[in-house]
Scaffold this motif. Structure first.
Motif, PDB file in Angstrom:
ATOM      1  N   UNK A 157      39.679 -27.885 -82.130  1.00 43.33           N
ATOM      2  CA  UNK A 157      38.836 -29.028 -81.781  1.00 43.33           C
ATOM      3  C   UNK A 157      38.736 -29.998 -82.957  1.00 43.33           C
ATOM      4  N   UNK A 158      38.594 -29.453 -84.167  1.00 39.06           N
ATOM      5  CA  UNK A 158      38.496 -30.293 -85.363  1.00 39.06           C
ATOM      6  C   UNK A 158      39.805 -31.045 -85.612  1.00 39.06           C
ATOM      7  N   UNK A 159      40.921 -30.374 -85.398  1.00 40.27           N
ATOM      8  CA  UNK A 159      42.221 -31.036 -85.548  1.00 40.27           C
ATOM      9  C   UNK A 159      42.326 -32.212 -84.592  1.00 40.27           C
ATOM     10  N   UNK A 160      41.832 -32.015 -83.384  1.00 36.06           N
ATOM     11  CA  UNK A 160      41.926 -33.079 -82.388  1.00 36.06           C
ATOM     12  C   UNK A 160      41.060 -34.276 -82.773  1.00 36.06           C
ATOM     13  N   UNK A 161      39.895 -34.014 -83.290  1.00 35.75           N
ATOM     14  CA  UNK A 161      38.947 -35.086 -83.616  1.00 35.75           C
ATOM     15  C   UNK A 161      39.395 -35.927 -84.810  1.00 35.75           C
ATOM     16  N   UNK A 162      40.411 -35.484 -85.549  1.00 36.74           N
ATOM     17  CA  UNK A 162      40.911 -36.309 -86.651  1.00 36.74           C
ATOM     18  C   UNK A 162      41.545 -37.602 -86.128  1.00 36.74           C
ATOM     19  N   UNK A 163      41.940 -37.587 -84.866  1.00 36.71           N
ATOM     20  CA  UNK A 163      42.590 -38.726 -84.209  1.00 36.71           C
ATOM     21  C   UNK A 163      43.983 -39.011 -84.769  1.00 36.71           C
ATOM     22  N   UNK A 188      46.959 -29.577 -81.999  1.00 38.05           N
ATOM     23  CA  UNK A 188      45.697 -29.131 -81.422  1.00 38.05           C
ATOM     24  C   UNK A 188      45.848 -28.757 -79.955  1.00 38.05           C
ATOM     25  N   UNK A 189      46.440 -29.661 -79.170  1.00 42.16           N
ATOM     26  CA  UNK A 189      46.526 -29.363 -77.736  1.00 42.16           C
ATOM     27  C   UNK A 189      47.514 -28.239 -77.465  1.00 42.16           C
ATOM     28  N   UNK A 190      48.577 -28.162 -78.272  1.00 43.11           N
ATOM     29  CA  UNK A 190      49.501 -27.031 -78.139  1.00 43.11           C
ATOM     30  C   UNK A 190      48.758 -25.725 -78.358  1.00 43.11           C
ATOM     31  N   UNK A 191      47.919 -25.685 -79.376  1.00 45.18           N
ATOM     32  CA  UNK A 191      47.156 -24.471 -79.676  1.00 45.18           C
ATOM     33  C   UNK A 191      46.158 -24.131 -78.587  1.00 45.18           C
TER      34      UNK A 191
END
Length: 481
Positions: A49-55, A63-66
């Protein structure tokens, strides 16, 4: 994970992305194996989730792969996470930024939304339906394959009352030559019919007629387009038959022009079984073609239309024999119509041709109980198994080979006692393996002891069996024959 180690992970992943473990770039392989995979194994949603929020588009790809990998192994969804994942899905679908990555040895360039749409479609409807609906509802016309993928694979498989009008609206606004996307829209109506009654039949009929008209008006010569056009036409007439649409004239024209196998021909025949012109066209097609695969599809249709065709039995049997047709679905339909009996099987077995033996094997593979019930057939099999091996008698060897394959397919323990003598007599290694495999795989103690005694007497036999067992162990006892 500490904040410093987490930042190191983020910094390393930001340098490049790959959805597969083996990449031509060592740093990407390292990132996948040593950074990404441990997060998946720990089911570390929070870090993803944190990886995704980096934009950052690269980090969003990771992130979505994980998240997808974790969800593949976890069918229990915590309520507090569902909303978060749905928000992420929606953002992925809207993210049109470019991403470059290695898929195996090739470097590929696409957008984040195109790259991950397949994974979105694979998620549970509890997760992907709401964001897919919200995303597609924005469109008045077909935008691209992301929209069509979502409609075909997610939205059309929902029983929601508003789905049909949404699909119809977008399907009615596709680009003229987007035949692949049109095909997905047609399939979506088929999916919808599996969930509930389709109501807007008149509008769908008009839509399908429009698609067919556009095909005619665009004189296609490009081979790739021709494949898409062919697929679209086939789907339209299949789904039209399922929905009972008023496209009789177009269907008859299509069937009349057919020169290749059409796997939905029997389904279309159910829709038009009372149409004399359709029945006549099917019989004409049978006379015109010499293609066994096409003939098999026509014969399936004739079995649907049999009440309208006086000599249907003769037509089926004669064509199966003349064109040496071995088709599992056709054989199943023939059995349901009581066309296959012990006499037919014995006639084919006595012929001993390769195709007829394949037909018999295919039949008993799907009707294993009949091998015991049809005692006259089983007696003939036993007679062949008991006959001495003659290496020059190809028909005898072919019959034995087919029977041994059946013994293996059906795990026919009642015939296993005939395996050992044949094994000892065969010189061909393929036949030897077919004869000994049932003994090794499901033979009872008595015959296994007999095999061991024979191996003590014959060193060459012992070597062959032990080498074969070693090969089976390496292949997890999967015997390809």
């Amino acid at each position: 994970m500490s904040s410093s180690s987490k930042q190191k992970t983020i910094d390393a992943l930001r340098k490049g992305y790959t959805p597969v473990e083996l990449s031509p770039k060592a740093n990407l392989t390292n990132s996948y194996k040593n950074l990404f995979k441990p997060l998946v194994n720990r089911k570390d949603f929070n870090t993803f989730f944190e990886l995704f929020e980096t934009d950052d588009v690269i980090l969003r790809a990771w992130s979505f792969l994980g998240i997808h990998h974790v969800l593949e192994e976890n069918s229990v969804y915590q309520e507090d996470r569902i909303e978060k994942i749905q928000d992420i899905i929606l953002k992925v679908l809207k993210d049109e930024r470019d991403i470059t990555y290695y898929g195996g040895s090739a470097e590929l360039r696409t957008t984040l939304r195109e790259h991950h749409v397949r994974r979105v479609c694979e998620l549970d409807p509890k997760l992907n339906l709401k964001p897919a609906l919200e995303y597609c509802s924005r469109f008045e016309k077909m935008n691209d394959s992301v929209v069509s993928d979502l409609i075909e694979n997610i939205i059309s498989k929902s029983a929601d009352e508003n789905i049909e009008s949404l699909i119809l609206r977008i399907a009615s606004n596709t680009s003229v030559r987007d035949f692949h996307l049109k095909n997905q829209m047609v399939k979506s109506f088929e999916n919808l019919s599996d969930k509930r009654e389709v109501k807007n039949l008149s509008e769908i009929t008009t839509l399908f007629k429009t698609y067919l008209k556009q095909i005619k008006e665009n004189k296609i010569t490009d081979q790739d387009f021709l494949k898409s056009v062919k697929s679209l036409q086939e789907t339209i007439f299949r789904v039209g038959a399922i929905l009972g649409l008023a496209i009789e004239e177009e269907t008859l024209e299509f069937i009349n022009s057919l020169k290749y196998p059409y796997s939905s021909l029997d389904l279309v025949a159910k829709r038009y079984e009372n149409n004399e012109k359709f029945v006549s066209t099917i019989l004409t097609k049978l006379k015109e073609t010499k293609n066994p695969n096409f003939i098999a599809e026509i014969l399936k249709a004739i079995l649907v239309l049999k009440d309208k065709i006086d000599n249907w039995k003769e037509i089926i049997i004669e064509n199966v024999k003349e064109f040496h047709i071995v088709d599992g679905f056709l054989i199943e339909d023939m059995q349901e119509s009581n066309l296959i009996n012990p006499k037919l099987i014995l006639d084919m077995f006595n012929e001993g041709g390769q195709w007829s033996l394949e037909f018999i094997r295919e039949f008993f593979d799907e009707n294993s109980n009949l091998l015991e019930e049809w005692s006259e057939v089983k007696r003939e099999f036993v007679k062949i198994l008991e006959m001495p091996v003659e290496e020059t008698n190809k028909m005898l060897l072919d019959k034995k080979e087919m029977i041994f394959k059946l013994i293996i397919d059906l795990q026919e323990k009642n015939l296993i006692n005939y395996c050992l003598n044949n094994f000892k007599s065969f010189k061909d290694n393929k036949l030897k393996k077919l004869a000994v495999f049932p003994i090794l795989k499901f033979g009872e103690d008595k015959i296994l002891k007999e095999l061991k005694e024979e191996m003590k007497k014959d060193a060459d036999m012992a070597k062959f069996v032990l080498n074969f067992i070693d090969s089976l162990n390496r292949n997890e006892w999967k015997f390809f024959y």
